[in-house]
Design a protein around this motif. Structure first.
Motif, PDB file in Angstrom:
ATOM      1  N   MET A   1       0.838  -1.182   0.000  1.00  0.00           N
ATOM      2  CA  MET A   1       0.000   0.000   0.000  1.00  0.00           C
ATOM      3  C   MET A   1       0.883   1.244   0.000  1.00  0.00           C
ATOM      4  O   MET A   1       2.012   1.209   0.472  1.00  0.00           O
ATOM      5  CB  MET A   1      -0.905   0.019   1.225  1.00  0.00           C
ATOM      6  CG  MET A   1      -2.073  -0.925   1.144  1.00  0.00           C
ATOM      7  SD  MET A   1      -3.306  -0.653   2.453  1.00  0.00           S
ATOM      8  CE  MET A   1      -2.342  -0.833   3.918  1.00  0.00           C
ATOM      9  N   TYR A   2       0.304   2.339  -0.503  1.00  0.00           N
ATOM     10  CA  TYR A   2       0.981   3.626  -0.535  1.00  0.00           C
ATOM     11  C   TYR A   2       0.052   4.689   0.029  1.00  0.00           C
ATOM     12  O   TYR A   2      -1.177   4.585  -0.090  1.00  0.00           O
ATOM     13  CB  TYR A   2       1.359   3.995  -1.973  1.00  0.00           C
ATOM     14  CG  TYR A   2       2.557   3.229  -2.467  1.00  0.00           C
ATOM     15  CD1 TYR A   2       3.809   3.832  -2.492  1.00  0.00           C
ATOM     16  CD2 TYR A   2       2.441   1.918  -2.877  1.00  0.00           C
ATOM     17  CE1 TYR A   2       4.915   3.125  -2.928  1.00  0.00           C
ATOM     18  CE2 TYR A   2       3.541   1.204  -3.322  1.00  0.00           C
ATOM     19  CZ  TYR A   2       4.780   1.819  -3.343  1.00  0.00           C
ATOM     20  OH  TYR A   2       5.882   1.119  -3.770  1.00  0.00           O
ATOM     21  N   ALA A   3       0.631   5.706   0.630  1.00  0.00           N
ATOM     22  CA  ALA A   3      -0.153   6.794   1.203  1.00  0.00           C
ATOM     23  C   ALA A   3       0.412   8.133   0.755  1.00  0.00           C
ATOM     24  O   ALA A   3       1.617   8.267   0.525  1.00  0.00           O
ATOM     25  CB  ALA A   3      -0.152   6.713   2.723  1.00  0.00           C
ATOM     26  N   ALA A   4      -0.487   9.093   0.642  1.00  0.00           N
ATOM     27  CA  ALA A   4      -0.110  10.474   0.373  1.00  0.00           C
ATOM     28  C   ALA A   4      -0.677  11.325   1.492  1.00  0.00           C
ATOM     29  O   ALA A   4      -1.854  11.203   1.842  1.00  0.00           O
ATOM     30  CB  ALA A   4      -0.655  10.928  -0.971  1.00  0.00           C
ATOM     31  N   VAL A  47      -4.837  24.502  10.765  1.00  0.00           N
ATOM     32  CA  VAL A  47      -4.085  23.443  10.091  1.00  0.00           C
ATOM     33  C   VAL A  47      -5.018  22.259   9.838  1.00  0.00           C
ATOM     34  O   VAL A  47      -5.727  21.819  10.740  1.00  0.00           O
ATOM     35  CB  VAL A  47      -2.872  22.988  10.938  1.00  0.00           C
ATOM     36  CG1 VAL A  47      -2.151  21.837  10.250  1.00  0.00           C
ATOM     37  CG2 VAL A  47      -1.927  24.152  11.192  1.00  0.00           C
ATOM     38  N   MET A  48      -4.992  21.773   8.590  1.00  0.00           N
ATOM     39  CA  MET A  48      -5.750  20.578   8.239  1.00  0.00           C
ATOM     40  C   MET A  48      -4.819  19.640   7.490  1.00  0.00           C
ATOM     41  O   MET A  48      -3.908  20.083   6.789  1.00  0.00           O
ATOM     42  CB  MET A  48      -6.979  20.932   7.410  1.00  0.00           C
ATOM     43  CG  MET A  48      -7.919  21.856   8.180  1.00  0.00           C
ATOM     44  SD  MET A  48      -9.493  22.150   7.367  1.00  0.00           S
ATOM     45  CE  MET A  48     -10.457  20.843   8.133  1.00  0.00           C
ATOM     46  N   VAL A  49      -5.050  18.346   7.662  1.00  0.00           N
ATOM     47  CA  VAL A  49      -4.193  17.318   7.066  1.00  0.00           C
ATOM     48  C   VAL A  49      -5.079  16.305   6.355  1.00  0.00           C
ATOM     49  O   VAL A  49      -6.109  15.892   6.892  1.00  0.00           O
ATOM     50  CB  VAL A  49      -3.348  16.618   8.155  1.00  0.00           C
ATOM     51  CG1 VAL A  49      -2.549  15.466   7.567  1.00  0.00           C
ATOM     52  CG2 VAL A  49      -2.442  17.617   8.860  1.00  0.00           C
ATOM     53  N   SER A  50      -4.670  15.920   5.164  1.00  0.00           N
ATOM     54  CA  SER A  50      -5.382  14.842   4.471  1.00  0.00           C
ATOM     55  C   SER A  50      -4.449  13.657   4.318  1.00  0.00           C
ATOM     56  O   SER A  50      -3.237  13.815   4.150  1.00  0.00           O
ATOM     57  CB  SER A  50      -5.885  15.296   3.100  1.00  0.00           C
ATOM     58  OG  SER A  50      -4.813  15.463   2.208  1.00  0.00           O
ATOM     59  N   THR A  51      -5.034  12.476   4.392  1.00  0.00           N
ATOM     60  CA  THR A  51      -4.289  11.243   4.181  1.00  0.00           C
ATOM     61  C   THR A  51      -5.087  10.381   3.213  1.00  0.00           C
ATOM     62  O   THR A  51      -6.261  10.100   3.442  1.00  0.00           O
ATOM     63  CB  THR A  51      -4.087  10.480   5.507  1.00  0.00           C
ATOM     64  OG1 THR A  51      -3.400  11.325   6.426  1.00  0.00           O
ATOM     65  CG2 THR A  51      -3.286   9.211   5.289  1.00  0.00           C
ATOM     66  N   SER A  52      -4.441   9.997   2.124  1.00  0.00           N
ATOM     67  CA  SER A  52      -5.048   9.131   1.119  1.00  0.00           C
ATOM     68  C   SER A  52      -4.262   7.830   1.081  1.00  0.00           C
ATOM     69  O   SER A  52      -3.032   7.856   1.044  1.00  0.00           O
ATOM     70  CB  SER A  52      -4.969   9.784  -0.271  1.00  0.00           C
ATOM     71  OG  SER A  52      -5.521  11.073  -0.255  1.00  0.00           O
ATOM     72  N   VAL A  53      -4.954   6.709   1.080  1.00  0.00           N
ATOM     73  CA  VAL A  53      -4.296   5.403   1.064  1.00  0.00           C
ATOM     74  C   VAL A  53      -4.771   4.636  -0.170  1.00  0.00           C
ATOM     75  O   VAL A  53      -5.978   4.573  -0.444  1.00  0.00           O
ATOM     76  CB  VAL A  53      -4.605   4.605   2.347  1.00  0.00           C
ATOM     77  CG1 VAL A  53      -3.870   3.273   2.342  1.00  0.00           C
ATOM     78  CG2 VAL A  53      -4.253   5.420   3.587  1.00  0.00           C
ATOM     79  N   PHE A  54      -3.801   4.032  -0.881  1.00  0.00           N
ATOM     80  CA  PHE A  54      -4.081   3.308  -2.117  1.00  0.00           C
ATOM     81  C   PHE A  54      -3.321   1.998  -2.142  1.00  0.00           C
ATOM     82  O   PHE A  54      -2.316   1.840  -1.451  1.00  0.00           O
ATOM     83  CB  PHE A  54      -3.699   4.158  -3.338  1.00  0.00           C
ATOM     84  CG  PHE A  54      -4.550   5.384  -3.453  1.00  0.00           C
ATOM     85  CD1 PHE A  54      -5.735   5.349  -4.164  1.00  0.00           C
ATOM     86  CD2 PHE A  54      -4.202   6.551  -2.804  1.00  0.00           C
ATOM     87  CE1 PHE A  54      -6.555   6.456  -4.243  1.00  0.00           C
ATOM     88  CE2 PHE A  54      -5.014   7.672  -2.870  1.00  0.00           C
ATOM     89  CZ  PHE A  54      -6.194   7.621  -3.594  1.00  0.00           C
ATOM     90  N   ASP A  56      -1.542   0.973  -4.584  1.00  0.00           N
ATOM     91  CA  ASP A  56      -0.267   1.097  -5.288  1.00  0.00           C
ATOM     92  C   ASP A  56       0.174   2.554  -5.394  1.00  0.00           C
ATOM     93  O   ASP A  56      -0.595   3.470  -5.088  1.00  0.00           O
ATOM     94  CB  ASP A  56      -0.342   0.468  -6.673  1.00  0.00           C
ATOM     95  CG  ASP A  56      -1.475   1.028  -7.524  1.00  0.00           C
ATOM     96  OD1 ASP A  56      -1.834   2.212  -7.355  1.00  0.00           O
ATOM     97  OD2 ASP A  56      -2.006   0.284  -8.348  1.00  0.00           O
ATOM     98  N   GLN A  57       1.395   2.746  -5.814  1.00  0.00           N
ATOM     99  CA  GLN A  57       1.969   4.077  -5.918  1.00  0.00           C
ATOM    100  C   GLN A  57       1.242   4.929  -6.955  1.00  0.00           C
ATOM    101  O   GLN A  57       1.085   6.132  -6.781  1.00  0.00           O
ATOM    102  CB  GLN A  57       3.451   3.988  -6.260  1.00  0.00           C
ATOM    103  CG  GLN A  57       4.129   5.345  -6.289  1.00  0.00           C
ATOM    104  CD  GLN A  57       5.618   5.255  -6.551  1.00  0.00           C
ATOM    105  OE1 GLN A  57       6.175   4.162  -6.624  1.00  0.00           O
ATOM    106  NE2 GLN A  57       6.261   6.394  -6.671  1.00  0.00           N
ATOM    107  N   ALA A  58       0.780   4.312  -8.032  1.00  0.00           N
ATOM    108  CA  ALA A  58       0.084   5.063  -9.071  1.00  0.00           C
ATOM    109  C   ALA A  58      -1.151   5.764  -8.514  1.00  0.00           C
ATOM    110  O   ALA A  58      -1.423   6.926  -8.842  1.00  0.00           O
ATOM    111  CB  ALA A  58      -0.298   4.141 -10.226  1.00  0.00           C
ATOM    112  N   ALA A  87       4.622  11.461   0.381  1.00  0.00           N
ATOM    113  CA  ALA A  87       4.020  10.225  -0.089  1.00  0.00           C
ATOM    114  C   ALA A  87       5.050   9.110   0.013  1.00  0.00           C
ATOM    115  O   ALA A  87       6.261   9.355  -0.081  1.00  0.00           O
ATOM    116  CB  ALA A  87       3.536  10.370  -1.526  1.00  0.00           C
ATOM    117  N   GLY A  88       4.552   7.896   0.217  1.00  0.00           N
ATOM    118  CA  GLY A  88       5.463   6.770   0.268  1.00  0.00           C
ATOM    119  C   GLY A  88       4.750   5.471   0.546  1.00  0.00           C
ATOM    120  O   GLY A  88       3.540   5.423   0.725  1.00  0.00           O
TER     121      GLY A  88
END
Length: 94
Positions: A1-4, A47-54, A56-58, A87-88
Motif C-alpha cells: 500500500m501507498y499513502a499520500a 491546520v488541516m491534514v489529508s491522508t489518502s491510502v491506495f 499502489d503508488q500510481a 508520499a510513500g
C-alpha cells in the motif's frame, strides 16, 4: 500500500473546507484506481491534514495531482498556502 499526506496551514474556514472536501473531493478519491481510504483531519489552529491510502503508488500519485487541481479550482480562498506533500510506501499498519 501507498499513502499520500498533505498538510495545509493557514486554513481560513475549516468547517467550509471540510464541507467542500466531503461533497466534492471524497467522491473523486473513491474513483481513483486502488483506493483504500481517505481522511481529512482538522488539527486546529488553521491546520488541516489529508491522508489518502491506495493499493499502489500510481493511485497515491494520482491523488496528489487530483488534490492540487481540486484545491486550485474549489478551495483556493480557504487554503491559501501551498501544502506540504509527502508520499510513500506503507511499511506498517494496524
Amino acid at each position: 500500500m501507498y499513502a499520500a499526506v498533505r498538510r495545509y496551514e493557514g486554513v481560513t474556514d475549516p468547517a467550509e473546507a471540510a464541507r467542500r472536501v466531503n461533497e466534492g473531493f471524497v467522491p473523486l478519491m473513491r474513483r481513483v484506481s486502488g483506493f483504500v481510504a481517505y481522511y481529512w483531519i482538522d488539527v486546529g489552529d488553521g491546520v488541516m491534514v489529508s491522508t489518502s491510502v491506495f493499493q499502489d503508488q500510481a493511485g497515491a500519485d494520482e491523488s496528489i495531482s487530483r488534490a492540487a487541481d481540486f484545491v486550485r479550482d474549489n478551495l483556493a480562498s480557504l487554503l491559501p498556502n501551498t501544502p506540504q506533500v509527502m508520499a510513500g510506501e506503507v511499511v506498517a499498519s494496524a
